[in-house]
Structure formats: structure tokens, C-alpha cells
Write an enzyme that holds these catalytic residues in place. Structure first.
Site, PDB file in Angstrom:
ATOM      1  N   LYS A  46      -9.065  68.560-122.869  1.00  0.00           N
ATOM      2  CA  LYS A  46      -8.931  69.241-124.169  1.00  0.00           C
ATOM      3  C   LYS A  46      -9.120  68.251-125.325  1.00  0.00           C
ATOM      4  CE  LYS A  46      -8.408  73.167-122.252  1.00  0.00           C
ATOM      5  NZ  LYS A  46      -7.443  74.231-122.137  1.00  0.00           N
TER       6      LYS A  46
HETATM    7  C1  LIG Z   1      -6.885  75.345-121.395  1.00  0.00           C
HETATM    8  C2  LIG Z   1      -6.537  76.654-122.019  1.00  0.00           C
HETATM    9  C3  LIG Z   1      -5.311  77.287-121.790  1.00  0.00           C
HETATM   10  C4  LIG Z   1      -4.313  76.810-120.774  1.00  0.00           C
HETATM   11  O1  LIG Z   1      -3.871  75.522-120.928  1.00  0.00           O
HETATM   12  P1  LIG Z   1      -3.362  74.678-119.653  1.00  0.00           P
HETATM   13  O2  LIG Z   1      -2.762  73.471-120.298  1.00  0.00           O
HETATM   14  O3  LIG Z   1      -4.554  74.372-118.812  1.00  0.00           O
HETATM   15  O4  LIG Z   1      -2.349  75.492-118.944  1.00  0.00           O
HETATM   16  C5  LIG Z   1      -5.040  78.463-122.465  1.00  0.00           C
HETATM   17  N1  LIG Z   1      -5.930  79.002-123.306  1.00  0.00           N
HETATM   18  C6  LIG Z   1      -7.123  78.438-123.555  1.00  0.00           C
HETATM   19  C7  LIG Z   1      -8.057  79.073-124.525  1.00  0.00           C
HETATM   20  C8  LIG Z   1      -7.476  77.245-122.906  1.00  0.00           C
HETATM   21  O5  LIG Z   1      -8.670  76.692-123.139  1.00  0.00           O
END
Ligand SMILES: *Cc1c(COP(=O)(O)O)cnc(C)c1O
Length: 360
Positions: free
Chosen positions: A176
């Protein structure tokens, strides 16, 4: 091979983690608290409550709003499965709606149509770095949970993403915008919501055995990484913008749909997503898979930016006649090309060359 995603890790990230290990305080402690304060300040919210993942943060946000089995939660079909599972774990009904094809984000008119007296919250992902239509969604008068897992620092009509919804959720998964390996946070302004989030996050030392309490905590090791990454977030976003410009210049002569940035919005370019019109053949999906394979053989790993729209799963029990033409079209035509701060100018040139060879 140029991978589709890669975390941007430097020696200062290592220093922070090493200091944490040496301190002996490795579970949730002062670094988690500092990370919560710093990210809340960066985003412009009163406070944050760190969690073990973005998915856990979404679940905590729904719990803080009192969402339960009688309730419906509106969310787009074209998104990862995290919002679905967060709602389903509380026994609530996910109500899927279609997106706007040009922005890949929730269509406010479709949201208005899906609203019922049981609608308790709307999960609003800002996909790929582009803000959703927050002004129109806020007008609906239903609590918004902004899902900022893919977008930080972007603007829409003078508002900053993450500051509009009653609650905002972030993810610090490895790839991310800002990473901690795994991790998440819920941010809000209302002290009472923040207090409820903290209560749900941990299971022990409470007056009662409240069902639903669990262990959703982040560790100080992860928070140390989050803090050193947060210090570089402005530089990360600047590098992403530069790469996105290079892509837009380099791809403008190809017959592909480039990212759309509506007037009044800015794009954080978590992903650079192309719409490949050529893949709109009879069997769109197979064409896209073939293209992804050919690009990979040229040393450039590209991906579908959403694994599968939620309405395409067998488990989705939608209303008769409900259709998601824009989500289907996005799934059949959208590809995400490598974009992250550690991508070099030579990498960018190689990505452009591979795309020209396959798509010209
Ligand atoms: C990555 C993501 C999540 C979930 O996050 P995690 O940390 O992987 O549980 C939720 N919503 C969106 C739009 C994402 O890209």
C-alpha cells in the site's frame, strides 16, 4: 522482471524496527500510540485507532457505528473482498452497487437507489488513488466509512479524502501507499467513536465478556515501520505523480483508456490503471489474461487491479435483474501497470516499451 508491486524500504525503516526490538517493547505500546497521533494529524482527524489490518479496521468501524444483523451496508461491487467480509462478520447484509466506469468509484445515483430504511453505513473506497464523489455521497445523509486503503492526500472539490466520512479506514499492507507489513487504522473526530473503537480492539481487562471483542491490535514493530514510512509519504506521493506523468505522456498515442481525473479532483496514483479496449472481444476475460501473460514474458508484471467484482461470486445473492455493467466492463478491460516510488526511470521506460510492443 519488473514486479507489479514492491514496498519502498530504506535504512531508516530498519533503524526504527531495530530500536523497537532493542527497547523490549514490541507489542502495542508507545510507538502504536505515536503512529496513531501522527497519521491523524497528517490526515486532519482528531484521532486514530490502529488495528491489525485494513479489514479488521473496516470491521471495527462498522462495529463503532453499531452495525448488526438487521442492517445493510452499501459498498461497490468493484473492490477487493475486505468490505464484504467486514460487513458479513457482523451479520449485516452487503448491498452491492455499480461504479462509474470513468473513475472506477461508487456511482452516487446507484447508491441512492440502493438505499433502504435498513441502510446503516456506506463503505466508500477511493480506488487506485482517485477520490470517490464524496460531496454527493455525503448529501445522502447516511454515515460514510471512507476506505482510504488506496488513497491518501488526494482532493475532491476542495475536500481531502479521509476527512469527510464519520470514519476513515487505512491499510498498511506491504504494497500500500504506506506500509507496515500488515496493519490498519480507523480515524475519526468524535471522541465517543474513538473510545468505542478502542474498546472493541482488545479483549481483556473489561468489565464484561462482550461478544465480538477480539484481538485486533497492531504491534510496536509494525508501528515503527509505519512511522518511518509516514515521514516519507509526501516524497512517495511526489514520486508517484512524476511516474504517472511519464506514463500519461508515453501512452497518449496508444488506443488505450488512460486514467481520468475529473476537474476538481487530484489523483494519488496508488495504481496506474489502463482500460484496454482491444480486450473487449467476445471473450474479454481470456484476452486480458493473454495480454497479461505476454507482458510478463516481456519482463513487465501487470495485474487486474481488482481480482473479481463481488457480484460475480456465487455467494452473492442479489436482487433479480440487478446488473453491474460498469463493474463487469472494468473487470474485462482494466489492467494495472507497475507504479511505486522505487521504480526507476529505466523501469518506466521498459514498461512503456513493453506496452507499445503489445498494444501499438
Ligand atoms: C487493501 C485493501 C483493504 C484491506 O486491507 P488489508 O490491510 O489488506 O486487510 C480494504 N480496502 C481496500 C480498497 C484495499 O485496497
Amino acid at each position: 522482471m519488473i514486479p507489479h508491486s514492491r514496498p519502498s524500504l530504506e535504512s531508516e525503516d530498519l533503524t526504527g524496527i531495530a530500536e523497537t526490538l532493542r527497547s523490549g517493547q514490541i507489542a502495542q505500546g508507545p510507538r502504536v500510540e505515536r503512529f496513531e497521533r501522527h497519521l491523524a494529524a497528517w490526515l486532519g482527524r482528531a484521532g486514530g485507532v490502529a488495528a491489525s489490518s485494513g479489514t479488521a479496521a473496516l470491521e471495527l468501524a462498522l462495529r463503532a457505528l453499531g452495525v448488526g444483523p438487521a442492517d445493510e451496508v452499501i459498498m461497490p461491487s468493484y473492490v477487493c473482498a475486505a468490505p464484504w467480509h467486514a460487513a458479513a462478520r457482523l451479520g449485516a447484509t452487503p448491498r452491492l452497487v455499480d461504479i462509474s466506469l470513468d473513475t472506477f468509484n461508487l456511482d452516487p445515483q446507484a447508491v441512492a437507489r440502493a438505499r433502504t430504511p435498513r441502510t446503516r453505513a456506506i463503505i466508500v473506497p477511493h480506488l487506485f488513488g482517485l477520490p470517490a464523489d464524496l460531496p454527493h455521497l455525503a448529501d445522502l445523509g447516511v454515515p460514510l466509512i471512507e476506505d482510504c486503503a488506496q488513497t491518501l492526500g488526494a482532493q475532491v472539490q476542495g475536500r481531502t479524502v479521509g476527512t469527510v466520512g464519520r470514519l476513515t479506514v487505512c491499510s498498511f499492507y506491504a504494497t500500500k501507499l504506506l506500509c507496515a507489513g500488515e496493519g490498519g487504522m480507523v480515524l475519526a473526530d468524535e471522541p465517543e467513536l474513538l473510545a468505542r473503537l478502542r474498546t472493541w480492539r482488545a479483549y481483556d481487562e473489561r468489565p464484561a465478556l462482550t461478544p465480538g471483542s477480539f484481538n485486533y491490535k497492531l504491534t510496536d514493530m509494525q508501528a515503527a515501520l509505519g512511522l518511518s514510512q509516514l515521514a516519507r509519504l509526501p516524497a512517495f506521493l511526489a514520486r508517484r505523480a512524476t511516474i504517472a506523468e511519464q506514463y500519461s505522456r508515453g501512452l497518449k498515442d496508444l488506443a488505450v483508456g488512460l486514467p481520468v481525473v475529473p476537474s476538481g479532483s487530484t489523483h494519488a496514483f496508488y495504481r496506474y490503471v489502463l482500460r484496454v479496449r482491444a480486450a473487449k472481444a467476445k471473450d474479454g476475460s481470456r484476452d486480458l489474461v493473454g495480454l497479461l501473460g505476454r507482458l510478463e514474458r516481456r519482463g513487465v508484471q501487470c495485474r487486474r487491479p481488482v481480482f473479481r467484482p463481488l457480484h460475480q461470486y456465487d455467494q452473492y445473492d442479489g436482487e433479480a435483474g440487478q446488473a453491474f455493467p460498469c463493474s463487469d466492463e472494468a473487470w474485462a478491460t482494466a489492467i494495472s501497470i507497475p507504479l511505486y516510488p522505487s521504480l526507476t526511470d529505466e523501469d518506466v521506460a521498459r514498461v512503456l516499451q513493453a506496452l507499445h510492443e503489445e498494444l501499438a
